[in-house]
Enzyme design. Structure first.
Site, PDB file in Angstrom:
ATOM      1  N   CYS A  64     -41.569   1.196   8.277  1.00  0.00           N
ATOM      2  CA  CYS A  64     -42.307  -0.096   8.227  1.00  0.00           C
ATOM      3  C   CYS A  64     -41.695  -1.343   8.977  1.00  0.00           C
ATOM      4  CB  CYS A  64     -42.196  -0.543   6.693  1.00  0.00           C
ATOM      5  SG  CYS A  64     -42.878  -2.199   6.400  1.00  0.00           S
TER       6      CYS A  64
ATOM      7  N   CYS B  81     -36.441   0.190   4.682  1.00  0.00           N
ATOM      8  CA  CYS B  81     -37.587  -0.059   5.646  1.00  0.00           C
ATOM      9  C   CYS B  81     -38.167   1.107   6.099  1.00  0.00           C
ATOM     10  CB  CYS B  81     -37.166  -1.116   6.444  1.00  0.00           C
ATOM     11  SG  CYS B  81     -36.601  -2.640   5.806  1.00  0.00           S
TER      12      CYS B  81
ATOM     13  N   CYS C 236     -37.484 -18.327  15.983  1.00  0.00           N
ATOM     14  CA  CYS C 236     -37.877 -18.097  14.470  1.00  0.00           C
ATOM     15  C   CYS C 236     -38.418 -19.675  14.080  1.00  0.00           C
ATOM     16  CB  CYS C 236     -36.495 -17.795  13.520  1.00  0.00           C
ATOM     17  SG  CYS C 236     -36.896 -17.844  11.901  1.00  0.00           S
TER      18      CYS C 236
ATOM     19  N   CYS D  55     -42.456 -13.506   7.332  1.00  0.00           N
ATOM     20  CA  CYS D  55     -41.924 -12.183   7.476  1.00  0.00           C
ATOM     21  C   CYS D  55     -41.593 -11.877   5.752  1.00  0.00           C
ATOM     22  CB  CYS D  55     -40.723 -12.574   8.293  1.00  0.00           C
ATOM     23  SG  CYS D  55     -39.256 -13.170   7.637  1.00  0.00           S
TER      24      CYS D  55
ATOM     25  N   CYS E 212     -44.531 -11.496  12.653  1.00  0.00           N
ATOM     26  CA  CYS E 212     -44.001 -12.810  13.308  1.00  0.00           C
ATOM     27  C   CYS E 212     -44.576 -13.230  14.451  1.00  0.00           C
ATOM     28  CB  CYS E 212     -42.395 -12.624  13.528  1.00  0.00           C
ATOM     29  SG  CYS E 212     -41.668 -13.985  14.212  1.00  0.00           S
TER      30      CYS E 212
ATOM     31  N   ASP F 172     -24.324 -21.521   2.055  1.00  0.00           N
ATOM     32  CA  ASP F 172     -24.475 -22.122   3.425  1.00  0.00           C
ATOM     33  C   ASP F 172     -23.282 -22.998   3.951  1.00  0.00           C
ATOM     34  OD1 ASP F 172     -26.951 -20.958   3.041  1.00  0.00           O
ATOM     35  OD2 ASP F 172     -28.071 -22.928   3.049  1.00  0.00           O
TER      36      ASP F 172
ATOM     37  N   CYS G 214     -40.688 -21.293   7.112  1.00  0.00           N
ATOM     38  CA  CYS G 214     -41.868 -20.329   7.335  1.00  0.00           C
ATOM     39  C   CYS G 214     -41.183 -19.122   6.152  1.00  0.00           C
ATOM     40  CB  CYS G 214     -41.548 -19.792   8.609  1.00  0.00           C
ATOM     41  SG  CYS G 214     -42.666 -18.125   9.188  1.00  0.00           S
TER      42      CYS G 214
END
Ligand code: B12
Length: 408
Positions: free
Chosen positions: A209, A206, A232, A262, A216, A150, A259
């Protein structure tokens, strides 16, 4: 016995580039990384969508993300000397024991699971540096490198995907076949030419889906492969400083730091994932990252410092965490929250926390005691923003004279 027909290179003790790459990946695993892959030193697929993401203001107040888009999109601009990108991943997955308190209990404040233990930056960055030393040894020379967790303007997920570490899901997280998305990434940009691992087309991906998007609560993931970060919950509870958007406060539910909604909704995370090998991620936050809100709202500066020393949670500082806790107390909807919120209105020196406590009281407007608390707070309050929140709360469900209270 030597074979004179063999090319000279195979007689040499130095490994060829493919062998070297394999040895480096083994060294990464010995250093505790769960996987490692090499990507080409070029913009990863879809990097060109980044300027649009910024132009749409999806980064919210994370102004640092908008700086140097050319560097973020292309490692060659970020560090021209580099020749390959080595990505490493480390799982933080820890299944919650059956007898742990229910984190969905609205009287508890919920922390994202990556933040239950110590700060991953303090683990992964030194390990990357150790890996850099191992690479020097294996390559037989000083290999110049840039280590990031990061900490540099690069697109970590798309680069790891380009090296075949996994595929990007509709929630925009990288999914690994063994670790789902519950892992963290780090990179070494190297001035060493290594053969890239092929980007792997996911077997299923995915498909149709979109559980992450539909689960969310804030609509941040309504569009597949796009996170409107400014909606978010992870952004709102960690990165967004200051007043939280009023229309999203209820949607934060009891999330007080980050969070996982998701990720929890993603089928790739629901089958038996390998747990982390790192004690570093063991929960230090009580009750498997879901302590009672009433304990959190009572934390003073010293207690906050002691509880979150060495933890990613220190990023929000006490004022940010308690702002979120105040919102969660409003979302709890119980009169048990009223004495704690009253104390905040009377004694809390930080206006940001008082402002959100005033909102929380407004959510509890069916309890008669709330009107008394808000009226009294209104008389003593001096901060304009807190006054506005008190007024809105009074106006909201309680309806004073003409819908507002006159300050005298
Ligand atoms: C800023 C940031 C955030 C922001 C913004 C998130 C976001 N989606 O961009 C906020 C605060 C919201 C956030 C939240 C989280 N983050 Co974060 N975050 C970052 C950071 C520092 C930069 C990401 C970035 O550049 N975003 C800008 C967007 C546009 O870039 P991108 O999502 O990488 O987008 C590219 C792809 O989506 C792709 N793309 C575009 N269109 C398409 C279409 C298709 C079909 C495909 C396949 C790809 C694709 O191209 C885009 C470039 O434009 C990275 C570290 C890093 N330097 O990469 C960590 C990082 C992404 N975060 C991480 C984590 C763990 C989280 C959280 C899970 C933490 C939590 N539990 O609360 C959540 C997850 C939320 C989510 N669903 O993304 C990990 C992800 C690991 C993984 N398995 O993927 C990272 C890599 C940190 C790390 N070192 O491990 N994060």
């Amino acid at each position: 016995m030597s074979d004179a027909t063999q090319p000279a290179s195979s007689l040499s003790l130095s490994p060829n580039p493919s062998e070297l790459a394999e040895l480096i990946k083994q060294a990464a695993r010995h250093l505790g990384f769960d996987f490692a892959s090499v990507a080409p030193y070029e913009p990863p697929p879809h990097a060109d969508t980044f300027p649009d993401w910024i132009a749409n203001d999806y980064h919210g107040t994370m102004a640092w993300l908008a700086k140097h888009p050319d560097r973020r999109m292309d490692p060659r601009v970020q560090w021209p000397q580099g020749k390959s990108v080595l990505s490493v991943g480390m799982s933080y997955h820890q299944p919650r024991p059956m007898d742990a308190p229910d984190p969905a209990d609205p009287s508890r404040g919920r922390f994202a699971s990556y933040a239950w233990g110590f700060d991953y930056h303090d683990l992964i960055l030194p390990r990357l540096k150790a890996l850099g030393k191992a690479i020097d040894y294996l390559a037989g020379r000083v290999v110049n490198a840039r280590a990031y967790v990061d900490t540099g303007p690069i697109l970590e997920r798309p680069l790891a995907a380009a090296g075949g570490a996994g595929f990007i899901g509709k929630h925009t997280l990288l999914i690994h076949w063994k670790h789902g998305s519950y892992f963290l990434l780090g990179e070494l940009l190297l001035d060493l030419e290594l053969p890239s691992d092929p980007a792997r087309k996911p077997l299923f991906g995915c498909r149709d889906c979109h559980s992450c998007g539909t689960s969310c609560p804030t609509g941040a993931l309504d569009t597949p492969y796009l996170n409107r970060a400014n909606r978010c919950i992870s952004y709102l509870t960690i990165e967004h400083r200051g007043i939280l958007p009023r229309n999203l406060r209820s949607e934060l539910r009891n999330w007080v730091f980050g969070c996982d909604i998701c990720q929890q909704a993603c089928p790739y995370n629901t089958r038996g994932l390998l747990p982390t090998r790192e004690p570093w991620f063991e929960p230090r936050i009580p009750d498997w990252g879901a302590p009672p809100l009433l304990e959190l709202i009572a934390l003073d500066d010293d207690q906050f410092g002691a509880m979150f020393k060495g933890s990613p949670v220190k990023r929000t500082k006490r004022r940010g965490l308690l702002r979120n806790v105040a919102v969660a107390l409003g979302n709890w909807g119980s009169d048990e929250a009223i004495p704690a919120l009253k104390r905040v209105m009377e004694d809390e020196p930080e206006p940001l926390i008082r402002a959100h406590a005033a909102w929380a009281l407004g959510q509890l407007s069916e309890y008669p005691a709330v009107r008394v608390v808000l009226d009294r707070a209104f008389k003593h309050e001096t901060d304009e923003i807190v006054l506005e929140e008190i007024n809105t709360s009074l106006d909201h469900g309680i309806h004073g004279i003409n819908g507002t209270t006159e300050k005298n």
